[in-house]
Design a protein around this motif. Structure first.
Motif, PDB file in Angstrom:
ATOM      1  N   GLU A  94       3.322 -14.532   1.986  1.00 20.37           N
ATOM      2  CA  GLU A  94       3.028 -13.972   3.647  1.00 20.37           C
ATOM      3  C   GLU A  94       2.987 -12.921   3.959  1.00 20.37           C
ATOM      4  O   GLU A  94       2.047 -12.815   5.069  1.00 20.37           O
ATOM      5  CB  GLU A  94       3.568 -15.051   4.054  1.00 20.37           C
ATOM      6  N   VAL A 128      18.691  -8.771   4.010  1.00 14.98           N
ATOM      7  CA  VAL A 128      18.005  -7.041   3.820  1.00 14.98           C
ATOM      8  C   VAL A 128      18.332  -6.634   5.480  1.00 14.98           C
ATOM      9  O   VAL A 128      17.059  -6.974   6.322  1.00 14.98           O
ATOM     10  CB  VAL A 128      17.556  -7.191   2.717  1.00 14.98           C
ATOM     11  N   GLU A 162      18.168 -13.004  -1.689  1.00 16.18           N
ATOM     12  CA  GLU A 162      17.090 -13.939  -0.585  1.00 16.18           C
ATOM     13  C   GLU A 162      18.193 -14.201   0.638  1.00 16.18           C
ATOM     14  O   GLU A 162      19.489 -14.702   0.485  1.00 16.18           O
ATOM     15  CB  GLU A 162      17.763 -15.370  -1.415  1.00 16.18           C
ATOM     16  N   GLY A 163      17.847 -14.246   1.782  1.00 15.06           N
ATOM     17  CA  GLY A 163      17.987 -13.890   2.917  1.00 15.06           C
ATOM     18  C   GLY A 163      19.128 -15.626   3.524  1.00 15.06           C
ATOM     19  O   GLY A 163      20.698 -15.117   3.841  1.00 15.06           O
ATOM     20  N   ARG A 219       3.323 -28.698  -0.913  1.00 15.90           N
ATOM     21  CA  ARG A 219       2.812 -29.776  -1.224  1.00 15.90           C
ATOM     22  C   ARG A 219       2.184 -29.455  -2.751  1.00 15.90           C
ATOM     23  O   ARG A 219       1.801 -30.100  -4.014  1.00 15.90           O
ATOM     24  CB  ARG A 219       2.738 -31.056  -0.845  1.00 15.90           C
ATOM     25  N   ASN A 220       1.423 -28.392  -1.704  1.00 14.72           N
ATOM     26  CA  ASN A 220       0.323 -28.504  -3.224  1.00 14.72           C
ATOM     27  C   ASN A 220      -0.278 -26.750  -3.256  1.00 14.72           C
ATOM     28  O   ASN A 220       0.213 -25.612  -1.927  1.00 14.72           O
ATOM     29  CB  ASN A 220      -1.247 -29.504  -3.143  1.00 14.72           C
ATOM     30  N   ASN A 274       9.786 -21.509   3.344  1.00 15.19           N
ATOM     31  CA  ASN A 274       8.818 -22.302   3.365  1.00 15.19           C
ATOM     32  C   ASN A 274       8.059 -22.711   2.547  1.00 15.19           C
ATOM     33  O   ASN A 274       7.390 -24.240   2.398  1.00 15.19           O
ATOM     34  CB  ASN A 274       6.947 -21.422   4.505  1.00 15.19           C
ATOM     35  N   THR A 275       8.266 -21.976   1.336  1.00 15.67           N
ATOM     36  CA  THR A 275       7.713 -22.826   0.113  1.00 15.67           C
ATOM     37  C   THR A 275       9.007 -24.138   0.176  1.00 15.67           C
ATOM     38  O   THR A 275       7.664 -25.338  -0.687  1.00 15.67           O
ATOM     39  CB  THR A 275       7.812 -22.314  -1.457  1.00 15.67           C
ATOM     40  N   MET A 317       0.357 -20.629  -1.263  1.00 19.81           N
ATOM     41  CA  MET A 317       0.904 -20.568  -2.366  1.00 19.81           C
ATOM     42  C   MET A 317      -0.804 -19.849  -3.006  1.00 19.81           C
ATOM     43  O   MET A 317       0.562 -19.625  -3.964  1.00 19.81           O
ATOM     44  CB  MET A 317       1.013 -22.141  -2.886  1.00 19.81           C
ATOM     45  N   ALA A 343       6.116 -16.657  -3.780  1.00 18.62           N
ATOM     46  CA  ALA A 343       5.951 -15.289  -4.194  1.00 18.62           C
ATOM     47  C   ALA A 343       6.919 -14.119  -4.946  1.00 18.62           C
ATOM     48  O   ALA A 343       6.602 -13.964  -5.612  1.00 18.62           O
ATOM     49  CB  ALA A 343       5.897 -14.596  -2.579  1.00 18.62           C
ATOM     50  N   ASN A 391      12.439 -16.663   8.885  1.00 15.12           N
ATOM     51  CA  ASN A 391      11.251 -15.401   8.364  1.00 15.12           C
ATOM     52  C   ASN A 391      11.469 -14.918   9.988  1.00 15.12           C
ATOM     53  O   ASN A 391      10.169 -15.531  10.771  1.00 15.12           O
ATOM     54  CB  ASN A 391       9.937 -17.123   7.669  1.00 15.12           C
TER      55      ASN A 391
HETATM   56  C1  LIG Z   1       5.559 -27.721   6.840  1.00 22.02           C
HETATM   57  C2  LIG Z   1       4.804 -26.230   5.893  1.00 22.02           C
HETATM   58  C3  LIG Z   1       4.004 -26.929   4.763  1.00 22.02           C
HETATM   59  C4  LIG Z   1       2.868 -26.660   4.136  1.00 22.02           C
HETATM   60  N1  LIG Z   1       2.321 -26.760   3.203  1.00 22.02           N
HETATM   61  C5  LIG Z   1       1.741 -25.770   2.323  1.00 22.02           C
HETATM   62  C6  LIG Z   1       0.620 -26.016   1.203  1.00 22.02           C
HETATM   63  O1  LIG Z   1       0.976 -28.054   0.696  1.00 22.02           O
HETATM   64  N2  LIG Z   1       0.262 -25.617   0.338  1.00 22.02           N
HETATM   65  C7  LIG Z   1       0.211 -24.448   0.841  1.00 22.02           C
HETATM   66  O2  LIG Z   1      -0.353 -23.452   0.024  1.00 22.02           O
HETATM   67  N3  LIG Z   1       1.064 -23.533   1.686  1.00 22.02           N
HETATM   68  C8  LIG Z   1       1.444 -24.445   2.866  1.00 22.02           C
HETATM   69  N4  LIG Z   1       2.068 -24.049   3.391  1.00 22.02           N
HETATM   70  C9  LIG Z   1       2.806 -22.227   4.001  1.00 22.02           C
HETATM   71  C10 LIG Z   1       3.328 -22.312   2.401  1.00 22.02           C
HETATM   72  O3  LIG Z   1       5.284 -22.945   2.407  1.00 22.02           O
HETATM   73  C11 LIG Z   1       3.634 -20.477   2.727  1.00 22.02           C
HETATM   74  O4  LIG Z   1       2.201 -19.320   2.079  1.00 22.02           O
HETATM   75  C12 LIG Z   1       4.470 -19.284   1.277  1.00 22.02           C
HETATM   76  O5  LIG Z   1       5.803 -21.111   0.993  1.00 22.02           O
HETATM   77  C13 LIG Z   1       4.401 -18.514   1.182  1.00 22.02           C
HETATM   78  O6  LIG Z   1       6.011 -18.129   0.233  1.00 22.02           O
HETATM   79  P1  LIG Z   1       6.085 -16.868   0.022  1.00 22.02           P
HETATM   80  O7  LIG Z   1       7.055 -16.962  -0.946  1.00 22.02           O
HETATM   81  O8  LIG Z   1       5.348 -15.996   0.648  1.00 22.02           O
HETATM   82  O9  LIG Z   1       7.430 -17.190   1.207  1.00 22.02           O
HETATM   83  P2  LIG Z   1       8.619 -17.596   1.687  1.00 22.02           P
HETATM   84  O10 LIG Z   1       8.389 -19.564   1.017  1.00 22.02           O
HETATM   85  O11 LIG Z   1       8.612 -18.404   3.029  1.00 22.02           O
HETATM   86  O12 LIG Z   1       9.615 -17.210   1.523  1.00 22.02           O
HETATM   87  C14 LIG Z   1      10.022 -15.934   2.238  1.00 22.02           C
HETATM   88  C15 LIG Z   1      11.702 -16.116   1.865  1.00 22.02           C
HETATM   89  O13 LIG Z   1      11.729 -14.799   2.495  1.00 22.02           O
HETATM   90  C16 LIG Z   1      13.366 -14.781   2.564  1.00 22.02           C
HETATM   91  N5  LIG Z   1      13.718 -13.316   4.234  1.00 22.02           N
HETATM   92  C17 LIG Z   1      13.009 -13.457   5.405  1.00 22.02           C
HETATM   93  N6  LIG Z   1      13.984 -11.930   5.347  1.00 22.02           N
HETATM   94  C18 LIG Z   1      14.638 -11.699   4.927  1.00 22.02           C
HETATM   95  C19 LIG Z   1      15.221 -10.799   4.370  1.00 22.02           C
HETATM   96  N7  LIG Z   1      15.202  -9.473   5.989  1.00 22.02           N
HETATM   97  N8  LIG Z   1      16.379 -10.359   3.982  1.00 22.02           N
HETATM   98  C20 LIG Z   1      16.215 -10.936   2.631  1.00 22.02           C
HETATM   99  N9  LIG Z   1      15.296 -12.480   2.179  1.00 22.02           N
HETATM  100  C21 LIG Z   1      14.229 -12.672   3.504  1.00 22.02           C
HETATM  101  C22 LIG Z   1      13.401 -16.162   3.777  1.00 22.02           C
HETATM  102  O14 LIG Z   1      14.622 -16.926   3.407  1.00 22.02           O
HETATM  103  C23 LIG Z   1      12.554 -17.091   2.627  1.00 22.02           C
HETATM  104  O15 LIG Z   1      13.463 -16.787   1.290  1.00 22.02           O
HETATM  105  C24 LIG Z   1       3.047 -25.020   4.139  1.00 22.02           C
HETATM  106  C25 LIG Z   1       4.198 -24.332   5.235  1.00 22.02           C
HETATM  107  C26 LIG Z   1       4.779 -25.264   6.066  1.00 22.02           C
HETATM  108  C27 LIG Z   1       6.183 -24.362   6.627  1.00 22.02           C
END
Ligand SMILES: Cc1cc2nc3c(=O)[nH]c(=O)nc-3n(C[C@H](O)[C@H](O)[C@H](O)COP(=O)(O)OP(=O)(O)OC[C@H]3O[C@@H](n4cnc5c(N)ncnc54)[C@H](O)[C@@H]3O)c2cc1C
Length: 465
Positions: free
Chosen positions: A428, A157, A37-38, A52-53, A47-48, A445, A18, A219
């Motif tokens: 998320e 942050v 990025e924390g 996989r998809n 979690n990204t 995703m 995201a 997270n």
């Molecule tokens: C094992 C596993 C498999 C998955 N497989 C799939 C899949 O195949 N397809 C799918 O659609 N979804 C899948 N998901 C769900 C998917 O990972 C998430 O929905 C998606 O990655 C969320 O993206 P995001 O950018 O919102 O969060 P994230 O990718 O989790 O990124 C959040 C970021 O915020 C940062 N952060 C947190 N707090 C702070 C702070 N205070 N200061 C600075 N940075 C901070 C973290 O370090 C992290 O980099 C899976 C999840 C897991 C755990």
């Protein structure tokens, strides 16, 4: 070198899908962008990294997708898995935009590969990332860097300066120093609170100590908590989350996909009392795998055991840990520390209830039980080919749904219903707008990419005005 005295157009908090989609789209719209990025660089991407998809609507088969998946069908799937608990306007907008994401994400350097085989049957609906989530993220980071997005790792942050719905600056800790980052707009993309056991305990009690966290330990929901504490409207039920059954031997954090068990439909699942507690054959696995975390969470000791036999061992994806084996059901029970008499009876009762049918795990077949509670309504076959096998499973929390309310511009809404002057959210941290409960594989995703891209465009526009 990042200049913390400079006021950026857009500040992005987070480093996953995201955040990167938001940062790239804001930069492409002409904004100066700082990403905080924390996590340390090696663990960047939350979690990204584990994904996989992604599920996107499309009107025709593509090089890697086996057939069409219309907006209407996506909407119906979403309605079914959420039981209607979704914001229809936002959800339909997301589904419509997802069509374009299939190409947009490729323009950002990400590559697709044909769907993986196995039990998930996602070849028509979900596009798989070539090389998995890590490779996908690396591509997004490379593009962001080439475009001139500035990125700081190890930059947690710790506080947000927000006045009357308007973001002013963020306090962060970096290399032991306390710093301030100012920007005209904020995009919060910092994930849910799934790695914060103390926060989970507020809703789940002591049971949360037995949960395993499938993804990043970073997270912890700190940004979400700050935003909700500073006037942003919350959305979603705090107890709702994506949770699957994962191997009880998995590490507390970051066990990832290889600890997830997809073997439920090939056997039965019993609790610590060696009793079955739910229909293992209720529906096609991609629509049901995400209920098993919650089901196990409701069992005594938050533990359960998938029981199967040697005849199905090659029917599902192997996982990190080998199954526990016994020459007899009673011997297996002993190894699992279950009551052998009780497990023997459960398996015998189940076997006696199995009716003949033609097995096909890709459809709702006619292999079912009769006369036992709970029933197994599809894919029921006798467990009678030794050795008998088992996987111990615990709830594996993927991500939580409590989030910040947003509108179609990904702009956060304040408690009084008014849109924030300059704060946006993606991923998320706002998934609860679309997912009131339930889940269909690949939507995490979609939520991150669609709302990330919109948030970036809108934040860039906002910063210029
Ligand atoms: C094992 C596993 C498999 C998955 N497989 C799939 C899949 O195949 N397809 C799918 O659609 N979804 C899948 N998901 C769900 C998917 O990972 C998430 O929905 C998606 O990655 C969320 O993206 P995001 O950018 O919102 O969060 P994230 O990718 O989790 O990124 C959040 C970021 O915020 C940062 N952060 C947190 N707090 C702070 C702070 N205070 N200061 C600075 N940075 C901070 C973290 O370090 C992290 O980099 C899976 C999840 C897991 C755990």
């Amino acid at each position: 070198m990042v200049d913390f005295n400079r006021k950026y157009d857009v500040l992005v908090i987070g480093g996953g899908n995201a955040a990167l989609c938001a940062a790239i789209s804001a930069r492409r719209a002409g904004a100066s962008v700082l990403v905080l990025e924390g996590a340390p660089k090696f663990y960047r991407g939350g979690n990204t990294r584990h994904t996989r998809n992604m599920r996107c609507a499309h009107d025709a088969a593509t090089e890697i997708l086996t057939g069409p998946y219309t907006e209407e069908e996506f909407w119906e799937d979403l309605l079914r898995v959420t039981g209607g608990q979704t914001d229809e306007e936002l959800a339909r907008m997301m589904i419509h935009e997802s069509k374009d994401i299939l190409n947009w994400i490729v323009e950002q350097g990400v590559r697709w590969q044909p769907s993986l085989g196995g039990t998930l049957s996602l070849g028509r609906t979900n596009s798989f990332f070539l090389g998995g989530g890590r490779a996908m993220l690396n591509a997004l980071y490379r593009t962001a860097e080439q475009l001139g997005v500035e990125i700081v790792y190890d930059a947690e942050v710790r506080d947000l300066n927000i006045s009357d719905g308007m973001f002013l600056s963020a306090q962060l800790k970096h290399n032991g120093e306390h710093l301030t980052a100012g920007a005209s707009t904020l995009i919060a993309a910092a994930g849910g609170f799934e790695a914060n056991i103390e926060w989970l305990k507020e809703y789940w009690g002591e049971a949360a100590d037995n949960f395993l966290i499938r993804g990043t330990p970073y997270n912890r929901g700190s940004i979400l908590k700050m935003l909700l504490g500073k006037g942003v409207q919350e959305i979603g039920d705090p107890t709702q989350c994506h949770a699957v059954a994962i191997d009880a031997r998995a590490p507390k954090f970051d066990g990832g996909i290889i600890t997830r068990h997809d073997s439920v439909v090939f056997g039965i699942v019993v609790n610590r009392n060696a009793e079955r507690f739910y229909d293992e054959g209720e529906d096609i696995w991609p629509k049901r795998y995400a209920i098993w975390g919650r089901l196990v969470a409701a069992q005594p000791g938050q533990i359960a055991y998938i029981i199967f036999d040697s005849s199905v061992v090659t029917s599902f994806m192997p996982t990190l840990f080998p199954p526990i084996a016994g020459a007899t059901v009673a011997e297996l029970a002993g190894k699992l520390e279950l009551d052998p008499v009780a497990l023997d009876k459960t398996v015998a009762d189940f076997n006696a209830a199995v009716r003949p049918g033609t097995f096909d795990h890709t459809i709702l077949d006619d292999c079912r039980t009769e006369g036992i509670t709970p029933p197994k309504t599809h894919w029921a076959r006798k467990i009678d080919a030794p050795p008998y096998l088992a996987y111990p499973v615990r709830p594996g929390i993927t991500f939580t749904y409590l989030g910040t309310r947003v509108n179609k511009q990904s702009r956060m809404l304040m408690k009084d219903g008014k849109p924030s002057a300059n704060m946006f959210a993606a991923g998320e941290i706002m998934a609860g707008n679309v997912l009131g409960k339930g889940y269909a594989a690949g939507m995490g995703m979609t939520i991150g990419s669609v709302f990330g891209r919109i948030a970036g465009q809108e934040a860039a526009k906002n910063a210029r005005n």
